[in-house]
Design a protein around this motif. Structure first.
Motif, PDB file in Angstrom:
ATOM      1  N   ARG A  32       0.829  -1.298  -0.041  1.00  0.00           N
ATOM      2  CA  ARG A  32      -0.075   0.020   0.018  1.00  0.00           C
ATOM      3  C   ARG A  32       1.050   1.213  -0.164  1.00  0.00           C
ATOM      4  NH1 ARG A  32      -2.801  -3.551  -1.153  1.00  0.00           N
ATOM      5  NH2 ARG A  32      -4.716  -4.073  -0.198  1.00  0.00           N
ATOM      6  N   LYS A  33       0.348   2.475  -0.556  1.00  0.00           N
ATOM      7  CA  LYS A  33       1.308   3.501  -0.791  1.00  0.00           C
ATOM      8  C   LYS A  33       1.724   4.050   0.743  1.00  0.00           C
ATOM      9  CE  LYS A  33       1.249   7.904  -3.056  1.00  0.00           C
ATOM     10  NZ  LYS A  33       1.860   8.779  -1.932  1.00  0.00           N
ATOM     11  N   ASN A  34       2.717   4.503   0.855  1.00  0.00           N
ATOM     12  CA  ASN A  34       3.587   4.811   2.063  1.00  0.00           C
ATOM     13  C   ASN A  34       3.832   6.215   1.908  1.00  0.00           C
ATOM     14  OD1 ASN A  34       4.443   4.422   4.748  1.00  0.00           O
ATOM     15  ND2 ASN A  34       5.240   2.425   4.151  1.00  0.00           N
ATOM     16  N   GLY A  35       3.023   7.127   1.828  1.00  0.00           N
ATOM     17  CA  GLY A  35       3.566   8.570   1.572  1.00  0.00           C
ATOM     18  C   GLY A  35       4.609   9.254   2.214  1.00  0.00           C
ATOM     19  N   LEU A  36       4.119   9.220   3.519  1.00  0.00           N
ATOM     20  CA  LEU A  36       5.324   9.952   4.535  1.00  0.00           C
ATOM     21  C   LEU A  36       6.730   9.366   4.806  1.00  0.00           C
ATOM     22  CD1 LEU A  36       5.926  12.442   6.372  1.00  0.00           C
ATOM     23  CD2 LEU A  36       4.756  11.050   8.236  1.00  0.00           C
ATOM     24  N   ALA A 158       1.967   7.261  10.930  1.00  0.00           N
ATOM     25  CA  ALA A 158       0.907   7.922  10.213  1.00  0.00           C
ATOM     26  C   ALA A 158      -0.218   7.910  11.049  1.00  0.00           C
ATOM     27  CB  ALA A 158       0.684   7.711   9.031  1.00  0.00           C
ATOM     28  N   THR A 159      -0.271   7.053  12.249  1.00  0.00           N
ATOM     29  CA  THR A 159      -1.405   6.665  13.095  1.00  0.00           C
ATOM     30  C   THR A 159      -1.743   8.185  13.730  1.00  0.00           C
ATOM     31  OG1 THR A 159      -2.451   5.508  14.751  1.00  0.00           O
ATOM     32  CG2 THR A 159      -0.257   5.797  15.083  1.00  0.00           C
ATOM     33  N   ASN A 160      -3.012   8.288  14.172  1.00  0.00           N
ATOM     34  CA  ASN A 160      -3.583   9.394  14.974  1.00  0.00           C
ATOM     35  C   ASN A 160      -3.547   8.990  16.393  1.00  0.00           C
ATOM     36  OD1 ASN A 160      -5.692   8.118  14.740  1.00  0.00           O
ATOM     37  ND2 ASN A 160      -7.260   9.695  15.012  1.00  0.00           N
ATOM     38  N   THR A 161      -3.199   7.739  16.767  1.00  0.00           N
ATOM     39  CA  THR A 161      -3.226   7.373  18.185  1.00  0.00           C
ATOM     40  C   THR A 161      -2.054   7.900  18.881  1.00  0.00           C
ATOM     41  OG1 THR A 161      -4.187   5.184  17.439  1.00  0.00           O
ATOM     42  CG2 THR A 161      -3.173   5.153  19.489  1.00  0.00           C
ATOM     43  N   LEU A 237       4.725  20.786   3.010  1.00  0.00           N
ATOM     44  CA  LEU A 237       4.010  19.443   2.643  1.00  0.00           C
ATOM     45  C   LEU A 237       2.722  19.422   3.356  1.00  0.00           C
ATOM     46  CD1 LEU A 237       4.949  16.807   1.538  1.00  0.00           C
ATOM     47  CD2 LEU A 237       5.911  15.892   3.573  1.00  0.00           C
ATOM     48  N   GLY A 238       1.890  18.985   2.567  1.00  0.00           N
ATOM     49  CA  GLY A 238       0.477  18.516   2.996  1.00  0.00           C
ATOM     50  C   GLY A 238       0.367  17.115   3.025  1.00  0.00           C
ATOM     51  N   LEU A 239      -0.188  16.498   4.157  1.00  0.00           N
ATOM     52  CA  LEU A 239      -0.463  15.009   4.050  1.00  0.00           C
ATOM     53  C   LEU A 239      -2.054  14.839   4.092  1.00  0.00           C
ATOM     54  CD1 LEU A 239       2.126  13.474   6.511  1.00  0.00           C
ATOM     55  CD2 LEU A 239       2.195  13.685   4.287  1.00  0.00           C
ATOM     56  N   CYS A 240      -2.543  14.206   3.521  1.00  0.00           N
ATOM     57  CA  CYS A 240      -3.970  13.898   3.390  1.00  0.00           C
ATOM     58  C   CYS A 240      -4.385  12.373   3.047  1.00  0.00           C
ATOM     59  CB  CYS A 240      -4.692  14.614   2.302  1.00  0.00           C
ATOM     60  SG  CYS A 240      -3.940  16.346   1.855  1.00  0.00           S
ATOM     61  N   LEU A 281      -0.454  11.980  -0.871  1.00  0.00           N
ATOM     62  CA  LEU A 281      -1.497  11.060  -0.447  1.00  0.00           C
ATOM     63  C   LEU A 281      -0.722  10.272   0.831  1.00  0.00           C
ATOM     64  CD1 LEU A 281      -4.414  10.081  -0.698  1.00  0.00           C
ATOM     65  CD2 LEU A 281      -3.355   8.476  -2.512  1.00  0.00           C
ATOM     66  N   GLU A 282      -1.471  10.053   1.852  1.00  0.00           N
ATOM     67  CA  GLU A 282      -1.242   9.332   2.880  1.00  0.00           C
ATOM     68  C   GLU A 282      -2.116   8.590   3.320  1.00  0.00           C
ATOM     69  OE1 GLU A 282       0.350   7.028   4.852  1.00  0.00           O
ATOM     70  OE2 GLU A 282       2.106   8.308   4.831  1.00  0.00           O
ATOM     71  N   THR A 283      -2.113   7.303   3.085  1.00  0.00           N
ATOM     72  CA  THR A 283      -3.495   6.546   3.229  1.00  0.00           C
ATOM     73  C   THR A 283      -3.570   6.004   4.676  1.00  0.00           C
ATOM     74  OG1 THR A 283      -2.383   4.528   2.405  1.00  0.00           O
ATOM     75  CG2 THR A 283      -3.532   5.811   0.819  1.00  0.00           C
ATOM     76  N   ARG A 284      -2.493   6.178   5.276  1.00  0.00           N
ATOM     77  CA  ARG A 284      -2.518   5.591   6.877  1.00  0.00           C
ATOM     78  C   ARG A 284      -2.708   6.541   7.999  1.00  0.00           C
ATOM     79  NH1 ARG A 284       1.080   2.652   3.815  1.00  0.00           N
ATOM     80  NH2 ARG A 284       1.830   0.913   4.406  1.00  0.00           N
ATOM     81  N   MET A 285      -3.066   7.728   7.460  1.00  0.00           N
ATOM     82  CA  MET A 285      -3.581   8.761   8.632  1.00  0.00           C
ATOM     83  C   MET A 285      -5.130   8.740   8.757  1.00  0.00           C
ATOM     84  SD  MET A 285      -2.776  12.239   6.427  1.00  0.00           S
ATOM     85  CE  MET A 285      -3.424  13.284   7.804  1.00  0.00           C
ATOM     86  N   ALA A 286      -5.324   9.345   9.703  1.00  0.00           N
ATOM     87  CA  ALA A 286      -7.014   9.187  10.189  1.00  0.00           C
ATOM     88  C   ALA A 286      -7.796   9.885   9.286  1.00  0.00           C
ATOM     89  CB  ALA A 286      -7.046   9.820  11.629  1.00  0.00           C
TER      90      ALA A 286
END
Length: 348
Positions: A32-36, A158-161, A237-240, A281-286
């Motif tokens: 899976r894409k690993n943006g950051l 990338a988690t928001n925990t 840099l914007g992460l989404c 694109l960072e698919t792992r974030m909240a």
């Protein structure tokens, strides 16, 4: 009993023909894409925006922890009046006490990963022959291990925990870029990051956070960028996550002043750039979050040891097995959270 009973090689076809091999290298369907993480590593990734940000990176991992010193206050320079009298030219200096709390520091630990991958001789000896379909078996296993590590670290990063950094715990970027001092939006769970940010004395160590953003607009993005600029940062840099990234593209495409470049967004372009911020694109974030990061305020430590083919050695504790034992020291730390921002509660 029929001829060839008990065997699957029981016809002219099966005895003389073999499958036509499409590819000698396994396709990583689980990837899976690993943006950051790929931004940090400076590695090209399919579907990622062009790399144009140089993150601070180091491989030095000596010492106990990572320390960075901070300046926590400024003095007020007084004016002086003409002639005699208190506060005038002939008066003595008012203050002689030298403050002892101007400078302080933060110490944070590197994270230590370790893993062992076993290679039974039945695999190692037979799978790495010269035949087309088995000639690069070890390379496939090395890719499998690297993608496994990237997935593990990328998820943690990338988690928001909330995760206070320890030797065995990665501190996510979301934890680092937080105000840490309001119950609204759940910010208090991130209060401890080197310092106690709930304490108003550490207010300058808080990130810029906009909660319950609702409908995302370019003005709301610019407002947070200006908060970063006001504090000496430049969020480039914007992460989404997927839905927010789509929303950013939609807003840019509807904007009258867009970047007219074939690669960048102009009514359905491939990439998104707004006001000097490149979105990834960072698919792992909240869901419903958008991070605005200043790469100059981060340092990425990483040092992998023994991750080579030559590191595969005989395991003397097993009858017929080789083993690859490798380690990774890694951490991502922000030394100036107020140069960064995050928008939460975005409607998508």
């Amino acid at each position: 009993m029929a001829i060839w009973a008990g065997s699957t090689i029981n016809s002219n076809e099966t005895a003389n023909l073999i499958n036509q091999l499409w590819n000698t290298k396994a396709i990583a369907m689980v990837r899976r894409k690993n943006g950051l993480l790929y931004e940090l590593l400076g590695k090209a990734e399919p579907g990622a925006t062009p790399l144009d940000v140089n993150w601070q990176r180091t491989r030095k991992v000596s010492g106990i922890n990572v320390q960075f010193n901070l300046m926590g206050g400024l003095k007020t320079i007084e004016t002086v009046g003409d002639g005699e009298g208190a506060g005038n030219e002939t008066s003595t200096w008012g203050g002689t006490v030298i403050p002892s709390t101007i400078f302080g520091g933060v110490t944070l630990p590197l994270v230590h990963y370790a893993d062992a991958e076993y290679f039974p001789s039945s695999e190692l000896d037979r799978y790495q022959g010269d035949e087309l379909r088995t000639r690069d078996w070890i390379a496939q296993k090395m890719e499998y291990l690297m993608l496994s590590w990237e997935n593990t670290f990328g998820n943690s990063l990338a988690t928001n925990t909330q995760q206070v950094p320890t030797r065995t715990q990665v501190c996510p970027w979301r934890h680092q870029i937080s105000s840490g001092n309001t119950t609204h939006g759940g910010e208090t769970v991130y209060r401890t990051y080197g310092l106690d940010r709930f304490d108003n004395g550490n207010a300058d160590f808080r990130g810029n956070v906009a909660t319950q953003v609702g409908d995302l607009t370019l003005k709301k993005i610019r407002d947070q960028k200006l908060e970063c600029i006001e504090r000496g940062g430049m969020a480039t840099l914007g992460l989404c996550e997927n839905a927010v990234y789509s929303k950013v593209l939609q807003e840019i495409e509807a904007y009258t002043t867009v970047n007219y470049d074939e690669m960048w967004s102009k009514f359905g372009g491939e990439y998104a750039n707004f006001a000097g911020t490149r979105f990834v694109l960072e698919t792992r974030m909240a869901s419903g979050e958008l991070g605005l990061l200043d790469p100059n305020s981060f340092v990425f430590w990483h040092n992998m040891k023994n991750f080579t083919r030559n590191g595969i050695v005989q395991d003397v504790n097993r009858r017929s097995t080789h083993v690859l034992v490798y380690e990774y020291w890694v951490a991502l730390f922000c030394n100036k959270p107020n140069s960064n921002a995050v928008l939460t509660g975005i409607n998508t």
